[in-house]
Design a protein around this motif. Structure first.
Motif, PDB file in Angstrom:
ATOM      1  N   THR A 180      49.194  47.627  22.078  1.00 46.68           N
ATOM      2  CA  THR A 180      48.057  46.969  22.435  1.00 46.68           C
ATOM      3  C   THR A 180      47.716  47.130  23.877  1.00 46.68           C
ATOM      4  OG1 THR A 180      49.300  44.842  22.948  1.00 46.68           O
ATOM      5  CG2 THR A 180      48.852  44.934  20.729  1.00 46.68           C
ATOM      6  N   SER A 181      46.516  46.698  24.094  1.00 49.57           N
ATOM      7  CA  SER A 181      45.961  46.984  25.634  1.00 49.57           C
ATOM      8  C   SER A 181      46.235  45.713  26.279  1.00 49.57           C
ATOM      9  CB  SER A 181      44.397  47.064  25.371  1.00 49.57           C
ATOM     10  OG  SER A 181      43.677  45.969  24.795  1.00 49.57           O
ATOM     11  N   GLY A 182      46.629  44.711  26.018  1.00 51.78           N
ATOM     12  CA  GLY A 182      47.010  43.619  26.919  1.00 51.78           C
ATOM     13  C   GLY A 182      47.668  42.311  26.185  1.00 51.78           C
ATOM     14  N   GLY A 183      47.704  41.441  27.027  1.00 51.42           N
ATOM     15  CA  GLY A 183      48.387  39.956  26.504  1.00 51.42           C
ATOM     16  C   GLY A 183      47.581  39.341  25.450  1.00 51.42           C
ATOM     17  N   THR A 184      46.370  39.189  25.521  1.00 54.10           N
ATOM     18  CA  THR A 184      45.472  38.530  24.822  1.00 54.10           C
ATOM     19  C   THR A 184      45.821  39.195  23.425  1.00 54.10           C
ATOM     20  OG1 THR A 184      44.189  37.554  26.607  1.00 54.10           O
ATOM     21  CG2 THR A 184      43.134  37.957  24.271  1.00 54.10           C
ATOM     22  N   GLU A 185      45.362  40.410  23.283  1.00 53.41           N
ATOM     23  CA  GLU A 185      45.370  41.364  22.201  1.00 53.41           C
ATOM     24  C   GLU A 185      46.793  41.256  21.447  1.00 53.41           C
ATOM     25  OE1 GLU A 185      44.493  45.535  20.037  1.00 53.41           O
ATOM     26  OE2 GLU A 185      44.660  45.566  22.204  1.00 53.41           O
ATOM     27  N   SER A 186      47.746  41.296  22.223  1.00 50.45           N
ATOM     28  CA  SER A 186      49.396  40.938  21.619  1.00 50.45           C
ATOM     29  C   SER A 186      49.445  39.601  21.075  1.00 50.45           C
ATOM     30  CB  SER A 186      50.318  41.279  22.669  1.00 50.45           C
ATOM     31  OG  SER A 186      50.192  42.368  23.484  1.00 50.45           O
TER      32      SER A 186
ATOM     33  N   ARG B 169      45.911  26.705   5.148  1.00 50.41           N
ATOM     34  CA  ARG B 169      45.439  26.487   6.558  1.00 50.41           C
ATOM     35  C   ARG B 169      46.533  26.180   7.506  1.00 50.41           C
ATOM     36  NH1 ARG B 169      41.752  26.224  10.338  1.00 50.41           N
ATOM     37  NH2 ARG B 169      41.248  24.067  11.285  1.00 50.41           N
ATOM     38  N   PRO B 170      47.013  27.670   7.842  1.00 55.87           N
ATOM     39  CA  PRO B 170      48.041  27.682   8.852  1.00 55.87           C
ATOM     40  C   PRO B 170      47.825  27.060  10.073  1.00 55.87           C
ATOM     41  CG  PRO B 170      47.395  30.038   7.844  1.00 55.87           C
ATOM     42  CD  PRO B 170      46.468  28.841   7.506  1.00 55.87           C
ATOM     43  N   GLU B 171      49.112  26.717  10.861  1.00 56.46           N
ATOM     44  CA  GLU B 171      48.883  25.759  11.700  1.00 56.46           C
ATOM     45  C   GLU B 171      50.021  26.678  12.851  1.00 56.46           C
ATOM     46  OE1 GLU B 171      50.090  21.914  11.204  1.00 56.46           O
ATOM     47  OE2 GLU B 171      48.323  21.437   9.950  1.00 56.46           O
ATOM     48  N   ILE B 172      49.498  26.419  14.210  1.00 53.23           N
ATOM     49  CA  ILE B 172      50.054  27.030  15.539  1.00 53.23           C
ATOM     50  C   ILE B 172      50.484  25.648  16.250  1.00 53.23           C
ATOM     51  CG2 ILE B 172      50.044  28.422  17.634  1.00 53.23           C
ATOM     52  CD1 ILE B 172      47.425  29.894  16.398  1.00 53.23           C
ATOM     53  N   ILE B 173      51.777  25.619  16.546  1.00 48.60           N
ATOM     54  CA  ILE B 173      52.075  24.654  17.546  1.00 48.60           C
ATOM     55  C   ILE B 173      52.303  25.278  18.934  1.00 48.60           C
ATOM     56  CG2 ILE B 173      53.690  22.748  18.070  1.00 48.60           C
ATOM     57  CD1 ILE B 173      54.282  22.236  15.184  1.00 48.60           C
ATOM     58  N   ALA B 174      51.552  24.471  19.751  1.00 47.92           N
ATOM     59  CA  ALA B 174      51.626  24.981  21.290  1.00 47.92           C
ATOM     60  C   ALA B 174      51.283  23.993  22.409  1.00 47.92           C
ATOM     61  CB  ALA B 174      50.626  26.197  21.379  1.00 47.92           C
ATOM     62  N   CYS B 175      52.183  24.128  23.488  1.00 44.64           N
ATOM     63  CA  CYS B 175      51.914  23.370  24.639  1.00 44.64           C
ATOM     64  C   CYS B 175      50.672  23.394  25.039  1.00 44.64           C
ATOM     65  CB  CYS B 175      52.817  23.481  25.694  1.00 44.64           C
ATOM     66  SG  CYS B 175      52.915  22.630  26.760  1.00 44.64           S
ATOM     67  N   VAL B 176      50.059  22.449  25.645  1.00 46.04           N
ATOM     68  CA  VAL B 176      48.664  22.608  26.340  1.00 46.04           C
ATOM     69  C   VAL B 176      48.627  23.661  27.344  1.00 46.04           C
ATOM     70  CG1 VAL B 176      47.862  20.394  25.638  1.00 46.04           C
ATOM     71  CG2 VAL B 176      49.009  20.605  27.820  1.00 46.04           C
ATOM     72  N   THR B 177      49.833  23.924  28.047  1.00 42.28           N
ATOM     73  CA  THR B 177      49.769  24.894  28.874  1.00 42.28           C
ATOM     74  C   THR B 177      49.954  26.361  28.408  1.00 42.28           C
ATOM     75  OG1 THR B 177      52.224  24.655  29.120  1.00 42.28           O
ATOM     76  CG2 THR B 177      50.933  23.317  30.631  1.00 42.28           C
ATOM     77  N   ALA B 178      49.966  26.581  27.178  1.00 40.04           N
ATOM     78  CA  ALA B 178      50.152  28.166  26.808  1.00 40.04           C
ATOM     79  C   ALA B 178      48.926  28.621  26.934  1.00 40.04           C
ATOM     80  CB  ALA B 178      50.279  27.806  24.966  1.00 40.04           C
ATOM     81  N   HIS B 179      49.111  29.894  27.122  1.00 40.99           N
ATOM     82  CA  HIS B 179      47.885  31.016  27.274  1.00 40.99           C
ATOM     83  C   HIS B 179      46.823  30.655  26.221  1.00 40.99           C
ATOM     84  CE1 HIS B 179      46.037  34.812  27.635  1.00 40.99           C
ATOM     85  NE2 HIS B 179      46.802  35.007  28.608  1.00 40.99           N
ATOM     86  N   ALA B 180      45.619  30.938  26.767  1.00 40.31           N
ATOM     87  CA  ALA B 180      44.233  30.627  26.398  1.00 40.31           C
ATOM     88  C   ALA B 180      44.206  31.555  24.873  1.00 40.31           C
ATOM     89  CB  ALA B 180      43.044  30.758  27.188  1.00 40.31           C
ATOM     90  N   ALA B 181      44.769  32.698  25.047  1.00 44.26           N
ATOM     91  CA  ALA B 181      44.637  33.417  23.843  1.00 44.26           C
ATOM     92  C   ALA B 181      45.191  32.920  22.369  1.00 44.26           C
ATOM     93  CB  ALA B 181      45.536  34.868  24.001  1.00 44.26           C
ATOM     94  N   PHE B 182      45.910  31.708  22.626  1.00 38.51           N
ATOM     95  CA  PHE B 182      46.177  31.080  21.325  1.00 38.51           C
ATOM     96  C   PHE B 182      45.108  30.306  20.795  1.00 38.51           C
ATOM     97  CE2 PHE B 182      50.274  31.923  23.246  1.00 38.51           C
ATOM     98  CZ  PHE B 182      50.897  32.559  22.359  1.00 38.51           C
ATOM     99  N   ASP B 183      44.232  29.753  21.717  1.00 41.72           N
ATOM    100  CA  ASP B 183      43.039  29.170  21.137  1.00 41.72           C
ATOM    101  C   ASP B 183      42.202  30.158  20.642  1.00 41.72           C
ATOM    102  OD1 ASP B 183      43.148  26.193  22.720  1.00 41.72           O
ATOM    103  OD2 ASP B 183      44.051  27.448  23.683  1.00 41.72           O
ATOM    104  N   LYS B 184      42.108  31.294  21.333  1.00 41.30           N
ATOM    105  CA  LYS B 184      41.305  32.216  20.783  1.00 41.30           C
ATOM    106  C   LYS B 184      41.601  32.840  19.092  1.00 41.30           C
ATOM    107  CE  LYS B 184      39.315  35.287  23.515  1.00 41.30           C
ATOM    108  NZ  LYS B 184      39.247  36.673  24.623  1.00 41.30           N
ATOM    109  N   ALA B 185      42.981  32.984  19.024  1.00 43.98           N
ATOM    110  CA  ALA B 185      43.310  33.570  17.783  1.00 43.98           C
ATOM    111  C   ALA B 185      43.305  32.466  16.726  1.00 43.98           C
ATOM    112  CB  ALA B 185      44.831  33.728  17.965  1.00 43.98           C
ATOM    113  N   ALA B 186      43.477  31.245  17.150  1.00 45.59           N
ATOM    114  CA  ALA B 186      43.392  30.299  16.332  1.00 45.59           C
ATOM    115  C   ALA B 186      41.691  29.936  15.607  1.00 45.59           C
ATOM    116  CB  ALA B 186      43.668  28.703  16.706  1.00 45.59           C
ATOM    117  N   ASN B 187      41.035  30.272  16.595  1.00 46.45           N
ATOM    118  CA  ASN B 187      39.422  30.251  16.152  1.00 46.45           C
ATOM    119  C   ASN B 187      39.032  31.688  15.433  1.00 46.45           C
ATOM    120  OD1 ASN B 187      36.591  29.467  16.610  1.00 46.45           O
ATOM    121  ND2 ASN B 187      36.210  31.060  17.730  1.00 46.45           N
ATOM    122  N   TYR B 188      39.419  32.794  15.902  1.00 42.33           N
ATOM    123  CA  TYR B 188      39.260  34.100  15.323  1.00 42.33           C
ATOM    124  C   TYR B 188      39.701  34.162  13.706  1.00 42.33           C
ATOM    125  CZ  TYR B 188      38.013  36.590  19.358  1.00 42.33           C
ATOM    126  OH  TYR B 188      37.213  36.931  20.599  1.00 42.33           O
TER     127      TYR B 188
END
Length: 84
Positions: free
Chosen positions: A1-7, A26-45
């Motif tokens: 991959t080219s970076g952390g967000t893509e990974s 409807r798969p769910e991700i459990i993450a702390c509010v401090t997790a990298h913003a890429a988790f929000d992006k992935a959930a949306n995508y």
């Protein structure tokens, strides 16, 4: 991959696909509010539900709340241990 967000995005897609293969609609991700913003992006995508768990004053996840958030739709629990 080219970076952390893509990974992160590709990993979340793999968890989503694994959930679909197991009948989770409807798969769910459990993450702390401090997790990298890429988790929000992935959930949306990828059409996943992101369950944010609060952190304490030292930015640590509330483990008891994370345990209660686990459901039949949970496909991944995000953990991190930054060293910076």
């Amino acid at each position: 991959t080219s970076g952390g967000t893509e990974s992160i995005c590709m990993a979340m897609k793999a968890y989503r696909d694994r959930g679909y293969a197991r009948g989770i609609k409807r798969p769910e991700i459990i993450a702390c509010v401090t997790a990298h913003a890429a988790f929000d992006k992935a959930a949306n995508y990828f059409g996943m539900k992101l369950v944010h768990i609060p952190s304490d004053s030292k930015h640590r996840i509330d483990v008891s709340k994370a345990k209660r958030a686990i459901s039949r739709n949970t496909v991944v629990i995000v953990c991190s241990a930054p060293s910076y």
